[in-house]
Write an enzyme that holds these catalytic residues in place. Sequence first.
Site, PDB file in Angstrom:
ATOM      1  N   ASP A 237       0.834  -1.188   0.000  1.00 32.06           N
ATOM      2  CA  ASP A 237       0.000   0.000   0.000  1.00 32.06           C
ATOM      3  C   ASP A 237       0.875   1.247   0.000  1.00 32.06           C
ATOM      4  O   ASP A 237       1.385   1.665   1.036  1.00 32.06           O
ATOM      5  CB  ASP A 237      -0.923  -0.002   1.225  1.00 32.06           C
ATOM      6  CG  ASP A 237      -1.813   1.227   1.261  1.00 32.06           C
ATOM      7  OD1 ASP A 237      -1.999   1.847   0.199  1.00 32.06           O
ATOM      8  OD2 ASP A 237      -2.328   1.554   2.352  1.00 32.06           O
ATOM      9  N   LYS A 244       1.604   7.798   0.879  1.00 27.85           N
ATOM     10  CA  LYS A 244       2.064   7.797   2.266  1.00 27.85           C
ATOM     11  C   LYS A 244       3.447   8.430   2.362  1.00 27.85           C
ATOM     12  O   LYS A 244       4.243   8.343   1.429  1.00 27.85           O
ATOM     13  CB  LYS A 244       2.171   6.352   2.780  1.00 27.85           C
ATOM     14  CG  LYS A 244       0.874   5.587   2.927  1.00 27.85           C
ATOM     15  CD  LYS A 244       1.158   4.161   3.396  1.00 27.85           C
ATOM     16  CE  LYS A 244      -0.097   3.333   3.527  1.00 27.85           C
ATOM     17  NZ  LYS A 244      -0.903   3.751   4.687  1.00 27.85           N
ATOM     18  N   ASP A 255       0.459  -5.164   4.665  1.00 28.70           N
ATOM     19  CA  ASP A 255      -0.930  -4.758   4.512  1.00 28.70           C
ATOM     20  C   ASP A 255      -1.805  -5.879   3.976  1.00 28.70           C
ATOM     21  O   ASP A 255      -3.013  -5.697   3.820  1.00 28.70           O
ATOM     22  CB  ASP A 255      -1.034  -3.515   3.621  1.00 28.70           C
ATOM     23  CG  ASP A 255      -2.199  -2.630   4.011  1.00 28.70           C
ATOM     24  OD1 ASP A 255      -2.658  -2.710   5.167  1.00 28.70           O
ATOM     25  OD2 ASP A 255      -2.665  -1.843   3.164  1.00 28.70           O
ATOM     26  N   ASP A 314      -5.821   6.425   0.241  1.00 31.59           N
ATOM     27  CA  ASP A 314      -5.120   5.609   1.230  1.00 31.59           C
ATOM     28  C   ASP A 314      -6.086   4.901   2.176  1.00 31.59           C
ATOM     29  O   ASP A 314      -5.656   4.186   3.066  1.00 31.59           O
ATOM     30  CB  ASP A 314      -4.143   6.479   2.029  1.00 31.59           C
ATOM     31  CG  ASP A 314      -3.111   5.659   2.782  1.00 31.59           C
ATOM     32  OD1 ASP A 314      -2.880   4.492   2.386  1.00 31.59           O
ATOM     33  OD2 ASP A 314      -2.541   6.159   3.769  1.00 31.59           O
ATOM     34  N   ARG A 318     -10.878  -0.683   3.121  1.00 35.11           N
ATOM     35  CA  ARG A 318     -12.326  -0.809   3.337  1.00 35.11           C
ATOM     36  C   ARG A 318     -13.077  -0.926   2.021  1.00 35.11           C
ATOM     37  O   ARG A 318     -14.184  -1.481   1.978  1.00 35.11           O
ATOM     38  CB  ARG A 318     -12.825   0.371   4.166  1.00 35.11           C
ATOM     39  CG  ARG A 318     -12.746   1.721   3.496  1.00 35.11           C
ATOM     40  CD  ARG A 318     -12.802   2.871   4.484  1.00 35.11           C
ATOM     41  NE  ARG A 318     -11.576   2.926   5.273  1.00 35.11           N
ATOM     42  CZ  ARG A 318     -11.370   3.786   6.256  1.00 35.11           C
ATOM     43  NH1 ARG A 318     -12.304   4.667   6.567  1.00 35.11           N
ATOM     44  NH2 ARG A 318     -10.240   3.786   6.917  1.00 35.11           N
TER      45      ARG A 318
END
Length: 481
Positions: A237, A244, A255, A314, A318
């Site tokens: 990620d 990030k 991740d 980011d 979900r």
Amino acid sequence: MVDLPKLKFANPEEKAVAVWLVEPQAFAAAQTAPNKAPNLPAEALQFAAATLFEAKAGRLLWFMAEDGAPGVVFFLDAGDKADPFQPGALANQLPPGVYRFATVPRRPDLAALAFLLGAHRFARYQSRREAPRLIAPEGIDAAEIESVASSVAFARDLIDTPANDLGPDELEAAVRAAGQAFGAKVAVIRGDRLAREFPLIHAVGKGSPRPPRLVDLRWKPKRARRLTLVGKGVCFDSGGLDIKPESAMALMKKDMGGAAASLAAAAMIMAADVDVSLRLIVPIVENSVSGEAFRPGDVYSSRKGLTVEIGNTDAEGRLILADALALADEERPELLVDFATLTGAARVALGPDLPPFFTDDDALAADIARHGAAVNDPAWRLPLWNAYDSKLDGKVGQLTNAPAGGMAGAITAALFLRRFVGRSGEPGSESNRESGRSWVHFDIYGWTPAARPGRPEGGEAQAARLIFSLAKEKFGIANIA
């Protein structure tokens, strides 16, 4: 090639060095009066006294026999006050050889499991040191403990593998390897079909040259009761276009820890022949930066039909879980469990060792807490606080994946996922907790930042052993009359 570790106890017929587990206070008293401790070797106690050995929990003392061979080992275990995994520290303190417990640990099953887990090391890129081996204590289910330890080691190895060697293809291969080992069927959805049927998964993964997919494992489909596990499989990620910072990206190989934990739980359940129809769903992506990457402000439909506005790229986990949970819920399993390395807010709230879980089912929450304590795989309930649900309202889409403000981040993420479980998708709806059906979300860290007994630094399959223990109690074992 995906290797499934096989962690084993030593042959009970092998010659073994005795390990005495003694509480520090009792050991200190025995040093001054060996004749008052008839269960401990008097000569070894005298040696400890002569060398001014300080009795502290976790310390180890060797006593050599006259011929120079290893004689006995004292390990100071703090008893009821200690982590039941504390004897697992022996796996890092003892030299190679075969050992047995001369005294019965407070929890022999957990002590033995911790020893196996403590001895295993991820060594794909360097030579593996020879580890000490333990003869299984009497009275434990050695075969089951070996299976549990091997499943956890499998998950740890996957999490520890860097993303250049564990991308979507390799994670898919790991699920296939586990399925093949236990006679399960594995289907994979990718490409145009993925874009049509799972638009959120496709959106998150389309920026990577390593294409996204959904892997669907089924085991014993004709059994009456259904358990479905879902694991977040983000192989790396970067944060996407909302990239990030360096410090936050360094561990993002982990991740996919939710996928690894769900796979470990599935392997334990299949190996034990739990009397359930098991399904494992793993959405697999890499969240990358490219001209094809999804953007802040984009709006996508979901498998459930709800439209989602991208507030932050980011907050991708979900999104892929939403489509996977919608698929899982269509079959209405009796228990639906998802595992995900989802939010930094969960770590701020509870730290790396204690993952939060979320469920509307109070009885299930009590069972989870009980089993977590029983198997030393703890988790802590946080609320699905309905008053925060309105934070998910989108300005353009029906939902946003990243509510403004940043507060209660673990809770709002769980509330987002709840919208995709149950019939209505409405906040606080009773249809999200239909009679006889339950859902629980684990927001795990998937990593041990500092080594502890039975838990080496690195990947960790948090909540997997807990769910295995719960599944055995809830569904039973098929091959027991």
